[in-house]
Structures are given as structure tokens and as C-alpha cells.
Enzyme design. Structure first.
Site, mmCIF file in Angstrom:
data_model
loop_
_atom_site.group_PDB
_atom_site.id
_atom_site.type_symbol
_atom_site.label_atom_id
_atom_site.label_comp_id
_atom_site.label_asym_id
_atom_site.label_seq_id
_atom_site.Cartn_x
_atom_site.Cartn_y
_atom_site.Cartn_z
ATOM 1 N N ASP A 166 0.853 -1.193 0.000
ATOM 2 C CA ASP A 166 0.000 0.000 0.000
ATOM 3 C C ASP A 166 0.886 1.239 0.000
ATOM 4 O O ASP A 166 1.942 1.243 0.631
ATOM 5 C CB ASP A 166 -0.877 -0.014 1.274
ATOM 6 C CG ASP A 166 -2.112 0.852 1.131
ATOM 7 O OD1 ASP A 166 -1.948 2.071 0.923
ATOM 8 O OD2 ASP A 166 -3.229 0.326 1.221
ATOM 9 N N TYR A 206 -11.983 6.988 -13.339
ATOM 10 C CA TYR A 206 -12.223 5.803 -12.496
ATOM 11 C C TYR A 206 -12.986 4.740 -13.281
ATOM 12 O O TYR A 206 -12.527 3.604 -13.426
ATOM 13 C CB TYR A 206 -13.008 6.235 -11.263
ATOM 14 C CG TYR A 206 -13.271 5.153 -10.247
ATOM 15 C CD1 TYR A 206 -12.231 4.612 -9.477
ATOM 16 C CD2 TYR A 206 -14.562 4.671 -10.014
ATOM 17 C CE1 TYR A 206 -12.473 3.629 -8.520
ATOM 18 C CE2 TYR A 206 -14.813 3.699 -9.055
ATOM 19 C CZ TYR A 206 -13.766 3.184 -8.313
ATOM 20 O OH TYR A 206 -14.014 2.216 -7.363
HETATM 21 N N1 LIG Z 1 -15.898 0.839 -0.882
HETATM 22 C C1 LIG Z 1 -16.714 0.748 -1.905
HETATM 23 O O1 LIG Z 1 -17.890 1.096 -1.796
HETATM 24 C C2 LIG Z 1 -16.214 0.228 -3.239
HETATM 25 C C3 LIG Z 1 -17.137 0.071 -4.279
HETATM 26 C C4 LIG Z 1 -16.674 -0.405 -5.496
HETATM 27 C C5 LIG Z 1 -15.358 -0.769 -5.670
HETATM 28 N N2 LIG Z 1 -14.479 -0.612 -4.635
HETATM 29 C C6 LIG Z 1 -13.075 -0.963 -4.893
HETATM 30 O O2 LIG Z 1 -12.534 -1.653 -3.763
HETATM 31 C C7 LIG Z 1 -11.176 -1.289 -3.571
HETATM 32 C C8 LIG Z 1 -10.959 -0.810 -2.140
HETATM 33 O O3 LIG Z 1 -11.769 0.318 -1.890
HETATM 34 P P1 LIG Z 1 -11.868 1.005 -0.455
HETATM 35 O O4 LIG Z 1 -13.254 1.485 -0.276
HETATM 36 O O5 LIG Z 1 -11.278 0.139 0.568
HETATM 37 O O6 LIG Z 1 -10.956 2.299 -0.685
HETATM 38 P P2 LIG Z 1 -9.750 2.877 0.198
HETATM 39 O O7 LIG Z 1 -9.411 4.189 -0.415
HETATM 40 O O8 LIG Z 1 -10.098 2.845 1.628
HETATM 41 O O9 LIG Z 1 -8.609 1.820 -0.077
HETATM 42 C C9 LIG Z 1 -7.797 1.826 -1.220
HETATM 43 C C10 LIG Z 1 -6.375 1.507 -0.803
HETATM 44 O O10 LIG Z 1 -5.529 1.496 -1.951
HETATM 45 C C11 LIG Z 1 -4.338 2.207 -1.630
HETATM 46 N N3 LIG Z 1 -3.750 2.727 -2.847
HETATM 47 C C12 LIG Z 1 -4.225 3.678 -3.675
HETATM 48 N N4 LIG Z 1 -3.377 3.895 -4.700
HETATM 49 C C13 LIG Z 1 -2.341 3.036 -4.525
HETATM 50 C C14 LIG Z 1 -1.134 2.780 -5.234
HETATM 51 N N5 LIG Z 1 -0.823 3.450 -6.352
HETATM 52 N N6 LIG Z 1 -0.296 1.840 -4.762
HETATM 53 C C15 LIG Z 1 -0.581 1.153 -3.637
HETATM 54 N N7 LIG Z 1 -1.699 1.365 -2.916
HETATM 55 C C16 LIG Z 1 -2.566 2.298 -3.349
HETATM 56 C C17 LIG Z 1 -4.786 3.287 -0.687
HETATM 57 O O11 LIG Z 1 -3.750 3.847 0.075
HETATM 58 C C18 LIG Z 1 -5.802 2.531 0.160
HETATM 59 O O12 LIG Z 1 -5.185 1.888 1.238
HETATM 60 C C19 LIG Z 1 -10.862 -0.227 -4.628
HETATM 61 O O13 LIG Z 1 -10.226 -0.845 -5.726
HETATM 62 C C20 LIG Z 1 -12.220 0.280 -5.055
HETATM 63 O O14 LIG Z 1 -12.204 0.742 -6.386
HETATM 64 C C21 LIG Z 1 -14.888 -0.128 -3.418
#
Ligand SMILES: NC(=O)c1ccc[n+]([C@@H]2O[C@H](COP(=O)([O-])OP(=O)(O)OC[C@H]3O[C@@H](n4cnc5c(N)ncnc54)[C@H](O)[C@@H]3O)[C@@H](O)[C@H]2O)c1
Length: 400
Positions: A91, A203
Site C-alpha cells: 500500500d 475511475y
Molecule cells: N468501498 C466501496 O464502496 C467500493 C465500491 C466499489 C469498488 N471498490 C473498490 O474496492 C477497492 C478498495 O476500496 P476502499 O473502499 O477500501 O478504498 P480505500 O481508499 O479505503 O482503499 C484503497 C487503498 O488502496 C491504496 N492505494 C491507492 N493507490 C495506490 C497505489 N498506487 N499503490 C498502492 N496502494 C494504493 C490506498 O492507500 C488505500 O489503502 C478499490 O479498488 C475500489 O475501487 C470499493
């Protein structure tokens, strides 16, 4: 010297010896007390970990979770660690926080790598949960070019790693691949209605191209892939200021500030609690299904109904205000989860009010945090015997 005189001297010497002996004993006691205190301090500093299942070498997997310090990732890490696997989190902390996973740091089954997945990563693993990506609109619109790179170059890097070490990769896709859908509810066979040239396209389109890359690697390179199309998910450890509906409404209600609805409030959403999603992700990873699969809660609410529900649960006096609609905001969202039901025997279990109560308790605690040393911990109740984990008891602890 007469005998009387001699008696007095020996009595004096005896008294001296007794005083000296007492002094030594007294000093030793002081030293023992000081030593005991040092041992206690050292013990308190030593990390205690939740009990993890023991798996033999044959059953234990090495699992990489990209984005594992984020909201969904950290819950997934907890579950995989408790199941006895070796977990590596990569991360870059763009939106993730060490705090979400700090309870595992130092555990022999856990490793944390500060790594931006836009750069290649060379490690040995059996499975990859590829979650790294900004997820909420303010976060992914903050640096749209980087968002595209994370989901395109970052996903290529992870697929390259999967190919090198023959690992299975699960990609965290999104319901945003359906855009503003003209079909309702959304089935996996629906191709979507996405604007390729707008504020959300960095996105939506990069997640779509990442799905296409997974398909290409599976066909061309024989990589085992899984694709989860995740619908709105909420729960403790969400960011306070990520601008998503749940966090916005809960925070506004808790602070008795007007609850802001963008548009008429008649647009619909469905919300799943994070533990349901984690169940689904693990089941999908270990299934035989390699096409995209929806993971979400089909209970649908208008945004207006949702705002009222949160107001009631918080017991808030906040008013509801309406603002201009957001560009390309979908009018309706509801997953068809028939595939997940039949292939994984999976469906969401947590009721909206139960999940919201846990989330509200978490945010209430977040608002009380005033110092760096304050910890708004979120753990399952069975971990509470670990005294150093329950560092901050602001409100009653929240159960997963
Ligand atoms: N939470 C939701 O409602 C939801 C819905 C649809 C899809 N998603 C997908 O689920 C995944 C997790 O989402 P979340 O809600 O936990 O978001 P979040 O922002 O809490 O977690 C994303 C994580 O990815 C890390 N990150 C971002 N860019 C990075 C990089 N270049 N290298 C390494 N780490 C990186 C961030 O630091 C963070 O820890 C994402 O891919 C998101 O697109 C989430």
C-alpha cells in the site's frame, strides 16, 4: 579493658551489623520493585495478537493484498490473518492508514510493504487480492491521471506478477463499470452506459480497461483471474471525509449539520456492509467462477429514504437540504446477485440498521479523537482481552 566494656562494644557492633543488614535488604527491595516495574513496562510494550488459526504448510497460503491498509482491504486482511494465512500488504497510503492494520504489525504471518503498485513488485505469493485504487469520487478525481495509472499500469504489474509466480488474482472492480445504467437491476451481462469523457471517467473507464486486461491475461497467458464488481459498501474504518453518501450523512447527522442531498433525492442506491463483502470476496477467490461477478446488497433505497434512516438512527435534529445534482451521477443502482447466489451460495446477511449502527458508533468515536495517542479501535469483541489493543475506550466497542 574490663568485660563490661567489651560487652558494650560487641553490642554496638551487633547493632551496626543489624542496621547495615536492614539497609541492604531495604535497598534490595527497592531494586526488586524497580525491576518489576521495568518488566511490566516491557510486557506492556510487547504487541499482543489475536489468536490465529494454525494451518499446516500444505493449507497455508501466501496472500498479497494490494490496498490492504484501506477500508475494505483492512477487513479482508483481518479475515485472512485469522484464518491462518500469511498476508502481505502492499500500500502507498494514499488513502489507506497504518492504523487500520497496526494490530498485525510484527506478527510472523504478516508483512507490510510501503509500495506504489504503479511500480512492479517482485515477491512470491499464491493469491493476489488486487484492491489498490482510490475509491471515492473526491479521492479518484484528486489526481485523475494517477487514478488511470493505478488501475491500468498498476493492474498490468499485478497481472505480470500473477503470471510470473502462477498466482490467482482477484480484481476489485466496481458497479461504476455500469455507469448511469439503463437496465435495472444490473446484471453482469449488461455492458453499461459510461461517459468516457467526464469527471468520473478516470475511475469508471480505468476499471473497465483493468477488467479487459484481466480477460486478456487469462486468455493469452492462462492466468487464473476473478473479477468482483463491488457495489456501494460501508462500515467502520471508512474515511471520515471521503465524500461518500454514508460518511457524509452520518457525520452531518452526528454534528447536527444539514444533511446534503445532491439532486432530487429520488436517485436510488443499495448499500452492503463490509463483512458481507469480505465473505463474498473470499468465496469468489476460492470458487471456480472466472467471469465478472456482482457483489452487493440488492436492498434499494432512495437517497432521501437513506438520509431519513440515518437521521433516525443517530437521533439527530439535522435538517435535509438539496443541492444541484452531481455530473454523471447514476439515477439508480441495484445489483442482480443471482450469479453470486448460485455459484458462491452467497448473499448479504447484515441488516442495514445493524450495519449503520456499527458505522455510526465508529464515526462517533472518530469525532472524539483529539490526540495522536487516542485510538479509535475497531475490533471484533472477542479481541477485547488484548489490553493494549483496547487502548481507547471512547464508546462501547463495536462488534464486526
Ligand atoms: N468501498 C466501496 O464502496 C467500493 C465500491 C466499489 C469498488 N471498490 C473498490 O474496492 C477497492 C478498495 O476500496 P476502499 O473502499 O477500501 O478504498 P480505500 O481508499 O479505503 O482503499 C484503497 C487503498 O488502496 C491504496 N492505494 C491507492 N493507490 C495506490 C497505489 N498506487 N499503490 C498502492 N496502494 C494504493 C490506498 O492507500 C488505500 O489503502 C478499490 O479498488 C475500489 O475501487 C470499493
Amino acid at each position: 579493658m574490663n568485660s563490661n566494656h567489651l560487652d558494650k562494644i560487641s553490642l554496638f557492633v551487633l547493632i551496626l551489623i543489624i542496621v547495615y543488614t536492614f539497609q541492604i535488604i531495604y535497598c534490595q527491595e527497592d531494586k526488586i520493585v524497580a525491576l518489576e516495574k521495568r518488566i511490566q513496562d516491557l510486557e506492556a510494550r510487547q504487541q499482543q495478537y489475536p489468536e490465529v488459526t494454525f494451518l499446516t504448510y500444505k493449507d497455508r497460503k501466501r496472500i498479497l493484498v494490494t490496498g490492504g491498509a484501506g477500508f475494505v482491504g483492512s477487513h479482508l486482511v483481518d479475515r485472512l490473518m485469522l484464518a491462518g494465512h500469511e498476508v502481505i500488504v502492499a500500500d502507498n497510503f494514499f488513502t489507506g492508514r497504518k492504523r487500520n492494520i497496526e494490530h498485525w504489525i510484527g506478527h510472523e504471518n504478516f508483512e507490510l510493504i510501503n509500495h506504489d503498485i504503479v511500480n512492479p513488485l517482485y515477491i512470491e505469493v499464491d493469491q493476489i487480492y488486487h484492491l489498490a485504487s482510490p475509491a471515492s469520487p473526491p479521492h479518484y478525481m484528486y489526481n485523475p491521471v494517477k487514478t488511470i495509472k493505478v488501475n491500468s499500469i498498476g493492474t498490468i504489474n499485478m497481472l505480470g506478477l500473477a503470471r510470473r509466480v502462477r498466482a490467482r488474482l482477484l480484481f476489485a472492480s466496481t458497479s461504476e463499470v455500469y455507469g448511469d445504467p439503463e437496465v435495472h437491476p444490473q446484471k453482469e451481462t449488461y455492458f453499461g452506459n459510461v461517459n468516457p469523457f467526464g469527471p468520473r471517467s478516470c475511475y469508471d473507464e480505468s476499471k473497465r480497461v483493468a477488467e479487459a486486461m484481466c480477460y486478456a491475461y487469462a486468455q493469452q497467458e492462462g492466468i487464473s483471474i476473478r473479477i468482483a464488481r463491488i457495489f456501494n459498501t460501508y462500515g467502520p474504518r471508512m474515511h471520515m471525509n471521503d465524500g461518500r453518501v454514508v460518511s457524509n450523512f452520518v457525520l452531518q447527522a452526528l454534528q447536527n449539520e444539514p444533511i446534503t442531498i445532491y439532486g432530487t433525492g429520488k436517485q436510488t442506491r443499495s448499500f452492503q456492509y463490509v463483512s458481507d463483502l469480505v465473505d463474498g470476496l473470499i468465496a469468489l477467490m476460492n470458487s471456480n467462477y472466472s467471469m465478472p461477478m456482482n457483489l452487493g446488497n440488492p436492498d434499494e433505497y432512495t437517497i432521501e429514504q437513506f438520509a431519513t434512516k440515518i437521521k433516525e438512527l443517530v437521533g439527530s435534529q439535522a435538517s435535509i437540504v438539496y443541492k444541484d445534482p452531481v455530473i454523471d451521477d447514476p439515477k439508480q443502482r441495484r445489483p442482480d446477485i443471482g450469479l453470486a447466489k448460485s455459484w458462491l451460495n452467497w448473499e448479504p446477511k447484515v441488516l442495514l440498521s445493524d450495519g449503520l449502527n456499527k458505522t455510526i458508533a465508529y464515526f462517533r468515536n472518530e469525532l472524539l479523537v483529539k490526540h495522536h495517542s487516542n485510538r479509535n479501535v475497531f475490533f471484533p469483541n472477542e479481541w477485547l482481552h488484548l489490553s493494549n489493543i483496547n487502548a481507547m475506550n471512547l464508546d462501547k466497542n463495536i462488534e464486526l
